[in-house]
Every structure is written in C-alpha cells, then in structure tokens.
Design a protein around this motif. Structure first.
Motif, mmCIF file in Angstrom:
data_model
loop_
_atom_site.group_PDB
_atom_site.id
_atom_site.type_symbol
_atom_site.label_atom_id
_atom_site.label_comp_id
_atom_site.label_asym_id
_atom_site.label_seq_id
_atom_site.Cartn_x
_atom_site.Cartn_y
_atom_site.Cartn_z
ATOM 1 N N TYR A 418 0.852 -1.178 0.000
ATOM 2 C CA TYR A 418 0.000 0.000 0.000
ATOM 3 C C TYR A 418 0.893 1.236 0.000
ATOM 4 N N ASP A 457 -13.603 -3.120 -1.908
ATOM 5 C CA ASP A 457 -13.536 -2.220 -0.755
ATOM 6 C C ASP A 457 -12.098 -1.897 -0.382
ATOM 7 N N GLU A 458 -11.195 -2.888 -0.473
ATOM 8 C CA GLU A 458 -9.785 -2.630 -0.176
ATOM 9 C C GLU A 458 -9.203 -1.630 -1.168
ATOM 10 N N GLU A 460 -10.890 0.569 -2.986
ATOM 11 C CA GLU A 460 -11.532 1.865 -2.776
ATOM 12 C C GLU A 460 -10.891 2.605 -1.603
ATOM 13 N N GLU A 461 -10.543 1.879 -0.564
ATOM 14 C CA GLU A 461 -9.893 2.490 0.600
ATOM 15 C C GLU A 461 -8.560 3.127 0.212
ATOM 16 N N LYS A 464 -9.199 6.374 -1.790
ATOM 17 C CA LYS A 464 -9.594 7.481 -0.914
ATOM 18 C C LYS A 464 -8.388 8.020 -0.156
ATOM 19 N N GLY A 465 -7.484 7.112 0.225
ATOM 20 C CA GLY A 465 -6.263 7.549 0.906
ATOM 21 C C GLY A 465 -5.347 8.349 0.004
#
Length: 564
Positions: A418, A457-458, A460-461, A464-465
């Motif tokens: 990430y 969802d992972e 998308e997170e 957004k970050g």
C-alpha cells in the motif's frame, strides 16, 4: 480472445493511479528539467564484495526524468537512490550515467547513434522501430536473444515470458530476433479483476455546483452546461470566455470517442478484434459538425488548437471548463493557478451523440510494454550488460523502482503493498521521499507491478487515501467492466512488423499522419467543407490508408496467436 484483452498500456508512467505515465512525453503533468547534460552526467560506483568477482562498468545514455520537483540532479538526497546503489554493489555493477534533458534527447540520441561516440546501453525510444531494426541489422545495436540465452540468470525470461506474459510477442521479430528490452507495467487487481485506467472528458465540478447543474449524461446536456458556464460568467472575470480544450487535430481527444470513433489514424475495435480507422467509421461527419459548431460558438478557442503553451495558459487563467485527461488524475486542478477551488472530475461517457450509437472509451490497459533499451556495438562487456538487465528485471528492483522505501513511501499489510500518501510531487520533493520511478525512470528501465487487492472495498480504501474523489473512484470502477473501449497504446497489441511490412509502413505512415492531422484541423475550423469529404477520403486511400489497416490487422492477428 476475450473481449477485454488482458494486456498492457503506458504508461505510459505514462500516469494513472499506477501509471507513470506518465509515460507519455506529451503529458502535461511533467515539465522538462532545465538542467544541462553536463550537470546530469554521473558515475554510480560500486566495489566488489568478493575480491575475485569482476566489476562490470557500463556507460548508459538516456533522458533525464525531467520532473519539475523530484530532480535527478538531487538524487543523492533520497533514500531510494541509496537502495539502488546497494543493489548495484551487490551485483558488481558500476554505471556511468549520462542524463540528457528531455527536450534535447531526440536530437542527441539520433546524433550519437550516427556517430562513433556510443554508450554501452541507450534508450532509443525517440527513434522509430523500423530505424532501430535497421540499426540491428547493420550491427549498430546487438541482437539480444542469444546473449540472454548465454548469460542471463533467468530474470529476463521470467519477467517477459511469465509475469508480463504478452511482452515477448511484442518485441520478438518474425525471425525470432530481439533488439531491445522495455519498460514493463502491470496494474493492480481487485477480486481477480484487472484494473485499467480510462481517459475521457473532465469537467469542473465546482462550476457545476456554482450554476446548480447536475453532472451531464448526454452530449446535449454537456453542451448546454458549457453554454451555461459562459452565460453566467462562472469564472467571474466579467467575460464570456469559458471554453473546452480539444486536440482537434487528433482523434484521441475524448470527444471523438463519444461519437464512437477510434482514437488514432487506425485503432483497435476490441469488440470485433478488428483494426479500424475513424475516417471510415459511422458518425465521423456528425463529429466534425459538432466540433465546428463549438468553434463557431466560441466554446473552442481556435488559438488553443495544436498549441500546448496556449492550452496551459488558458488553464492557468481559469478559463477551461472541460478537457481530456486520465479519470484517475490528481494533478489536473494544479494547472488552474488562479483559482485554488478548481475541481476537475471525470464525465466518464456521454450518450446520444448520435441516436443509437454507443460511446466508446479510451483506456490505458493494465499491462504495458513501452520504451526501447538497446545494447550497442560499443559494449564489449555483454555479460555485464545482461547482468544489468537481470538486475532490472528482478522483484527487488521492481519494488524500489515502483514502491520505493518500505515504511517511508509504502507499507505491507497482509502481504499487499500500500502506498503511503505523501502528497504531490512537490510535497515528496520537500520531504525527500519518493519511489525510484520519478527520480531515474526512463534513464533506467521501469518495472512496475501493482497490488492484488482481495476486494473492491480494499481498493476503494486505497484510492480514498490517495485523495481521489468519489466521482473519480466511480469512474475508475466503471472502466473495469466497460465493454466499448480502444487501447491507448495500440503498439501493445501488435506483433513486430515483418521486413515487408516495415518497408510499407515507412512509405505510407508519414503521409497519412500529416494529411489526417491537416484535414482534422481544417474541417474543425470550417476552412474545409464536409461536402468534399469523399475527396478527402480518396486522398487518404491514395496515401495508403487501406494498406495501413491491413498491415496492422495482420500484426494484431499474429499477436493474438502468439499470446494464446
């Protein structure tokens, strides 16, 4: 072959969420460095850790990455540069790097390749493929397949044959020869779905809010809201001067795709697996009629056509309501230097340009092969050169090039990488924290591999970050399953041309490109009439358009066969 060909793009660098793309020398995102070649010439030293091991010294010539903020000349101040030096030392490599400013590189590399002052390894991308193949046949650059077979530790084959499984068919000639290696990019996935990056029209969300308008979904609504921006003087300067930027001389401008048109002189229709030309496609006259109408209304400023400088000035002056760019881009608002509230968001697609027609999308597909790195005849240590490429095409190098420094520019959670959001390139430069790509990418090859997110969802997170808006995220998600798309980089779907095809392309391409660009501009401006369209089409046929379509179709068919 599946409708969505799981290859590529570009990068680009190409740059999308993962792209460099930047990858693209015409990108407005990056500004060329003004530093001189002399100031950017350097030696990366390494000493053998084992006395009897040979240190391989290689001279490498390439373009300065040219980032406005993250500068190659300041590389020693970045921790990731130290990681690269450590890798070189471990591999007993010493590089003498000559970085030439981007705006000078095309002339420099052409001059150097025609001289006796050759490096060991050079980025030959500004030279067309046919000319590079000629350099290979006359011995100016070395054929690589035999050298790889003799000296490689397996890294090159693994990257080009397994990890990036469509790469070899794109760089291997019909005779089985390889004359260059490339940048490689493979995007992220979620739930096993590859994530491409779409391009299309972007619109000022803050201006939509200001005039109390919804996001347009049809071309008529889009045009009406552009008029509303002008009528209500949404930029507040007392003039009706709000405009749309369109590169009308080309077909890859976002608007052409709304009419279903291909994004180049020829393009790939992925639905039918056919090479098409927008000049032959339905709706081309309607498209030109629409563009000419925008010019006549003043919604297109004719001074911006074909001029990056004037386009950038209109952006800076807060005049641009809409323009074509990556749906994932986070840099667009920064061009509006006179309005800090600027907020461009993707329109995605607009329907009903012509009744019954489908809007298409230009897409940078998730697997990209671009740039051309060659070993010249001046290289006497070919074993060392292959050792260098083996280092480049390793997981370790890919990690520091694409992700950077663990704990500083990325973190690992449950085996997935990430990115750590440091901010803009300016923020990264101030903090002296970056991955390797903007610091030395294209001087040395790029190898980029995205993350495998388990769920949407992972993913998308993460977005957004990275400060992407909800509208951007929705557009990026739509692109994953959107059926009607043209690949941004057609070359990523074409096998290497045969000698006969190369000879034909050399004869016809320049004429087709020049005439097409000229007529697109003239029809848009109204100085050429659509009443004479058949005459223009006849001239294109005379220049070899049908032959171009046939050649590229044959190359695409060979690529598909080789990729199975």
């Amino acid at each position: 072959m599946k409708k969505f060909v799981k290859t590529v793009a570009i990068v680009l660098s190409l740059t999308m969420t993962l792209t460099a793309l930047a990858a693209c020398s015409n990108s407005k995102e990056n500004d060329s460095s003004s530093s001189s070649s002399a100031n950017n010439s350097s030696t990366v030293s390494s000493n053998s850790t084992v006395e009897e091991d040979k240190v391989h010294t290689l001279k490498i010539l390439g373009p300065d990455p040219g980032n406005q903020y993250i500068k190659f000349s300041e590389r020693e101040e970045y921790k990731v540069w130290g990681l690269l030096q450590d890798m070189l030392k471990e591999n007993n490599l010493e590089l003498e790097l000559e970085a030439v400013p981007n705006d000078q590189y095309e002339v420099v590399i052409q001059t150097r390749m025609a001289s006796t002052s050759l490096p060991d390894i050079a980025n030959l991308t500004p030279i067309d493929d046919a000319s590079i193949l000629t350099l290979g046949k006359n011995g100016t650059i070395q054929e690589l397949s035999e050298l790889i077979q003799k000296y490689s530790n397996g890294n090159i084959d693994r990257m080009f044959g397994e990890v990036y499984d469509t790469a070899y068919p794109l760089i291997t000639t019909a005779e089985g020869k390889i004359y260059w290696l490339t940048d490689l990019h493979k995007g992220s996935t979620y739930g096993g779905k590859e994530i491409p990056v779409g391009l299309g029209m972007q619109i000022r969300q803050d201006w939509l809010d200001k005039v109390n308008a919804k996001m347009p979904t049809t071309l008529a609504e889009f045009t009406d809201v552009l008029r509303t921006f002008r009528e209500q003087d949404v930029n507040g300067n007392g003039k009706q001067d709000e405009i749309i930027l369109v590169d009308a001389q080309y077909f890859n401008n976002g608007l052409a795709q709304i009419f279903g048109l291909g994004n180049g002189y020829v393009a790939l229709d992925v639905i039918n697996g056919k090479i098409v030309s927008p000049w032959y496609q339905d709706n081309i006259k309607e498209y030109f009629t629409y563009l000419n109408g925008l010019v006549n209304e003043g919604l297109i400023d004719s001074a911006t056509l074909g001029s990056w400088d004037i386009q950038n000035q209109r952006l800076a002056d807060n005049l641009v309501a809409s323009w074509n760019a990556y749906d994932s881009a986070t840099y667009l608002n920064g061009y509006v230097t006179s309005d800090s509230s600027a907020n461009y968001v993707p329109v995605f697609t607009l329907t009903d340009a012509v009744e019954g027609s489908e809007p298409w999308k230009e897409v940078e597909t998730s697997q990209l092969v671009w740039q051309r790195y060659c070993i010249t005849k001046a290289c006497t240590d070919v074993e060392g050169a292959i050792k260098f490429f083996d280092m480049i095409y390793s997981d370790e190098y890919m990690t520091i090039l694409h992700w950077g420094v663990e704990g500083e520019t990325y973190e690992v959670r449950d085996g997935v990488n990430y990115s750590i959001n440091i901010g803009t390139n300016e923020d990264k430069a101030n903090a002296r924290k970056t991955n390797g790509s903007p610091l030395w990418g294209d001087l040395l090859p790029r190898v980029q591999l995205g993350s495998a997110y388990k769920t949407y969802d992972e993913w998308e997170e993460v977005l957004k970050g990275e400060n992407r808006s909800d509208v951007q995220i929705q557009a990026m998600a739509k692109a994953v399953d959107y059926e009607y798309w043209y690949p941004l980089m057609l070359d990523n779907f074409l096998a290497m041309p045969t000698d006969e095809e190369t000879e034909s392309l050399n004869k016809i391409l320049t004429g087709i490109q020049t005439y097409s660009d000229e007529m697109c501009m003239k029809i848009t401006l109204g100085t050429a009439s659509l009443d004479d369209f058949d005459t223009y089409l006849g001239e294109l046929k005379e220049l070899g358009l049908d032959e171009l379509i046939a050649i590229q179709q044959a190359r695409y068919d060979r690529f598909v066969a080789a990729s199975k």
